[in-house]
Structures are given as structure tokens and as C-alpha cells.
Design a protein around this motif. Structure first.
Motif, PDB file in Angstrom:
ATOM      1  N   HIS A 107       0.835  -1.210   0.000  1.00 36.77           N
ATOM      2  CA  HIS A 107       0.000   0.000   0.000  1.00 36.77           C
ATOM      3  C   HIS A 107       0.867   1.258   0.000  1.00 36.77           C
ATOM      4  N   GLN A 113      -4.460  -0.764  -2.854  1.00 38.60           N
ATOM      5  CA  GLN A 113      -5.192   0.099  -1.935  1.00 38.60           C
ATOM      6  C   GLN A 113      -5.721  -0.744  -0.788  1.00 38.60           C
ATOM      7  N   SER A 115      -8.338  -0.920   2.566  1.00 34.73           N
ATOM      8  CA  SER A 115      -9.446  -0.301   3.291  1.00 34.73           C
ATOM      9  C   SER A 115      -9.025  -0.096   4.740  1.00 34.73           C
ATOM     10  N   ASN A 116      -9.739   0.757   5.456  1.00 30.26           N
ATOM     11  CA  ASN A 116      -9.419   0.978   6.871  1.00 30.26           C
ATOM     12  C   ASN A 116      -9.535  -0.313   7.664  1.00 30.26           C
ATOM     13  N   LYS A 117     -10.494  -1.139   7.309  1.00 26.45           N
ATOM     14  CA  LYS A 117     -10.668  -2.411   8.014  1.00 26.45           C
ATOM     15  C   LYS A 117      -9.461  -3.311   7.803  1.00 26.45           C
ATOM     16  N   GLU A 118      -8.948  -3.360   6.564  1.00 28.25           N
ATOM     17  CA  GLU A 118      -7.803  -4.208   6.261  1.00 28.25           C
ATOM     18  C   GLU A 118      -6.549  -3.775   7.013  1.00 28.25           C
TER      19      GLU A 118
END
Length: 248
Positions: A107, A113, A115-118
Motif C-alpha cells: 500500500h 489500496q 481499506s481501513n478495516k484491512e
């Protein structure tokens, strides 16, 4: 054929000094000590040493290992099965963290990209590996209150809590070469005191006791010193100074 202490040390990947210490505290007594003072270890000794090192790998302090293994109810086979389950769980958690780190590297390079969760997969503050120790030292009520507070947080809030904790450790690590009594050290350790009291209730004296445990319990020492060697000792000393200055 019995092995000499140097041979056992090389075989197990530990120091001779460590084996001497285990003997001195009665954790691992060699099968025989010759008239010349040489320690000789049997196959049974090696099995015991393997068990000790399994416990150490899982974070048990030597005092508790000795208590467990000297108990009449100790079952080696049962212990090995439990070790296996705990190590598999540890591996599962590490695999998730490694995957998250790998994705984060990609990233930051702009290759993918996230996600915030990842970004927070693999972090888990709902399980405290020292909960039993905390219950023993401070009682169920204090721990239950702290767990209830942490448990009421969302995953993102728990992650933010972990980041805040690490930020304070990092700040203290940068100060560990200075005097624990300095204004800067005391300001930083007050942040730690205030942080802990957002999750539970710690009197200055309890704060002092917690600092002492950072040094007495090698599990805490090992984890805290990841931020900088000697940090656990520095925090203990700074926490003691803080407690002295804020007696109730």
C-alpha cells in the motif's frame, strides 16, 4: 550417555549460564555432579529442559514453570497437547499480522489500496494473555471493570487505544537514558498513569506495584523492551518516583 553442561547448552541453543541458573533455582537439577564439580545431564533431564523451553516460549516466568512442573498433578502429555494448541493459535495470529504488514508495504508503495478495516486485520485487544496474572494480583473486580471498558469499544476504538499505548511507550523509550526523576520523564510517566486510569483504577501505590511487575515478570519485560532495551527498568523507576510524589 550423559551430556556435559556445555553439550546441553549447544544442543538446546541456550547458554551454560542459563543451565547453571536453572540448577541453582531447582528448576532443572542435573542427573549427576562429579567429584570435580561437572554437571552431567541424562535423557530425562533433556525432556525436562524441552518442557521448560516450551513454557518459556509461551511467556511463562521461571517461577511459575517451576510451580507447574513440580506439582503432583502435572501431566507432561497434557502439557504438550496444550503447548501445541497455544502455539498453533500464536501462529494463526502471526500469519494474520504478517499478511497485514505485507499488504501495508504494498500500500505504501502504491501497488494496492487498503481499506481501513484491512489496515487493522490481525490486531486483537479483546484477549489479554496476562489476564490470569492480573486477576491473581489485583482481584477479579478491577480486571472485570477494565475488560468491560475495553470490550465496550469498537474494533477501530480498540485499535486507536493500542496506537495510543504504543505512542506512550515510544516516548518513554526515547527518555530511558535520562533520569527517571527529571521533569520530562515524570511528565511522560504521568501520561502512562492517566492512560491506565482511563481503563481502570490505579492508585499511586498500585501504579508503583505495576511498575515493579514490569521487571519481575519476564513476559512484561520482554514485550516492553521491544520498544528499547532497558525500558521496563526505566518505567519501574519512573513509576516509583511518581508514586512517591503523589502519595494519597
Amino acid at each position: 550417555m550423559p551430556l556435559k553442561v556445555s553439550e546441553v547448552a549447544e544442543l538446546a541453543g541456550i547458554s551454560v549460564r542459563t543451565l547453571h541458573h536453572y540448577d541453582e533455582i531447582g528448576l532443572l537439577t542435573p542427573e549427576e555432579v562429579t567429584e570435580a564439580g561437572y554437571r552431567l545431564y541424562s535423557d530425562g533431564n533433556l525432556e525436562t529442559l524441552q518442557q521448560i523451553l516450551f513454557f518459556k516460549e509461551l511467556g511463562f516466568p521461571l517461577k511459575h514453570i517451576k510451580e507447574i512442573m513440580s506439582s503432583p498433578s502435572f501431566d507432561r502429555q497434557e502439557a504438550l497437547e496444550l503447548h501445541r494448541k497455544m502455539l498453533l493459535e500464536k501462529r494463526r495470529q502471526l500469519d494474520k499480522m504478517i499478511a497485514t504488514i505485507t499488504k501495508t508495504i504494498q500500500h505504501t508503495r502504491g501497488e494496492i489500496q487498503m481499506s481501513n478495516k484491512e489496515k487493522f486485520e490481525g490486531f486483537d485487544f479483546s484477549h489479554n494473555p496476562y489476564e490470569k496474572e492480573a486477576r491473581k494480583r489485583w482481584g477479579d473486580e478491577a480486571v472485570d471493570k477494565a475488560n468491560a471498558k475495553v470490550g465496550s469499544l469498537s474494533k477501530d476504538e480498540q485499535a486507536a487505544w493500542g496506537e495510543a499505548m504504543n505512542a506512550i511507550y515510544t516516548k518513554l523509550a526515547a527518555l530511558r537514558g535520562s533520569s527517571p526523576e527529571s521533569d520530562e520523564s515524570q511528565a511522560a510517566i504521568k501520561e502512562w498513569y492517566d492512560f491506565l486510569n482511563r481503563m481502570g483504577q490505579y492508585s499511586p501505590e498500585a501504579f508503583r506495584g505495576l511498575g515493579q511487575m514490569y521487571v519481575d515478570d519476564e513476559r512484561f519485560t520482554r514485550n516492553i523492551d521491544q520498544f528499547g532495551e532497558g525500558l521496563a527498568v526505566f518505567m519501574r523507576d519512573a513509576m516509583a518516583v511518581y508514586a512517591d510524589r503523589h502519595q494519597e
